[in-house]
Design a protein around this motif. Sequence first.
Motif, PDB file in Angstrom:
ATOM      1  N   GLN A 172       0.957  -1.279  -0.056  1.00 57.61           N
ATOM      2  CA  GLN A 172      -0.100   0.103   0.048  1.00 57.61           C
ATOM      3  C   GLN A 172       0.755   1.366   0.251  1.00 57.61           C
ATOM      4  O   GLN A 172       0.506   2.289  -0.530  1.00 57.61           O
ATOM      5  N   GLU A 173       1.908   1.127   0.918  1.00 55.27           N
ATOM      6  CA  GLU A 173       2.904   2.341   0.737  1.00 55.27           C
ATOM      7  C   GLU A 173       3.591   2.646  -0.786  1.00 55.27           C
ATOM      8  O   GLU A 173       3.762   3.825  -1.137  1.00 55.27           O
ATOM      9  N   LYS A 174       3.961   1.556  -1.419  1.00 51.26           N
ATOM     10  CA  LYS A 174       4.359   1.605  -2.624  1.00 51.26           C
ATOM     11  C   LYS A 174       3.493   2.151  -3.476  1.00 51.26           C
ATOM     12  O   LYS A 174       3.581   3.086  -4.584  1.00 51.26           O
ATOM     13  N   THR A 175       2.147   1.900  -3.478  1.00 50.81           N
ATOM     14  CA  THR A 175       1.134   2.467  -4.287  1.00 50.81           C
ATOM     15  C   THR A 175       0.858   4.065  -4.006  1.00 50.81           C
ATOM     16  O   THR A 175       0.973   4.663  -4.918  1.00 50.81           O
ATOM     17  N   TYR A 176       0.972   4.449  -2.536  1.00 52.86           N
ATOM     18  CA  TYR A 176       0.794   5.783  -2.348  1.00 52.86           C
ATOM     19  C   TYR A 176       2.089   6.460  -2.597  1.00 52.86           C
ATOM     20  O   TYR A 176       1.906   7.569  -3.238  1.00 52.86           O
ATOM     21  N   LEU A 177       3.263   5.954  -2.569  1.00 58.64           N
ATOM     22  CA  LEU A 177       4.359   6.647  -2.896  1.00 58.64           C
ATOM     23  C   LEU A 177       4.370   7.048  -4.599  1.00 58.64           C
ATOM     24  O   LEU A 177       4.581   7.995  -5.101  1.00 58.64           O
ATOM     25  N   ALA A 178       3.874   5.939  -5.579  1.00 59.52           N
ATOM     26  CA  ALA A 178       3.959   6.158  -6.728  1.00 59.52           C
ATOM     27  C   ALA A 178       3.036   7.198  -7.215  1.00 59.52           C
ATOM     28  O   ALA A 178       3.274   8.013  -8.231  1.00 59.52           O
TER      29      ALA A 178
END
Length: 228
Positions: free
Chosen positions: A112-118
């Motif tokens: 989820q953090e990777k998605t938010y970061l992108a």
Amino acid sequence: MKFAHTVKQKTKIAALLFGVMACTILIRFLEDKSIKSMNNAFISLYNDRLIPATDLFYLAENLYAKRYILEAFIEHQPKKESEHELLQRLVKHDANINSLLQKYEKTFLTQQEKTYLAELKAKLKENKTIEDRIIAAETTQANGATKSLFETTGLDSFNSINSKLAELTQLQTKVGEELMKDSKYLVSGSKLYSGIQFALAIVIGILIVSIIFASNVVKTTNQKFNLN
């Protein structure tokens, strides 16, 4: 018969002692593993949660600084700085933001953090395009038109980035709380292992006393047999 009975009893005691020893070694192994996991959890809490949360705060500071610089450039008439000077100041904050993002990417991130970061990176890229439009418009259009662009499209972009930063920060807190729960679970496991070790120590003490008592009984029996 008495000798055979004694040997049988000693064999049982020896088997029990071996079992206790094996349990002690196993518990020690599990305890060491638990301590290692606990240490990794605290390291992760610092390196992957506390530091990144601070970096997100500094990222937001740079974002607010860019907004203030751009707003001041639009409001001041005549201009106190040239377009080149403005771009230099903005580039400095852009470099700080990129450095913080690269540092953040190197930490452990959930899916989820990777998605938010992108999504955050995409919004920052979009915001840079809007900034360029505002700066270009300031040199070709009336001040009112530029200010309107800044207060509508520019403000929407800023709020969108700020919202995504807030989501990332909240997620940092959530994952940090999960790590704390894991740490508490590991601590309770260590307490359980300590309790079992204490119980085994008592069992060993009882077995030692039993061995000594059995030896004394055998010795007394042999002495009586010899007297007869």
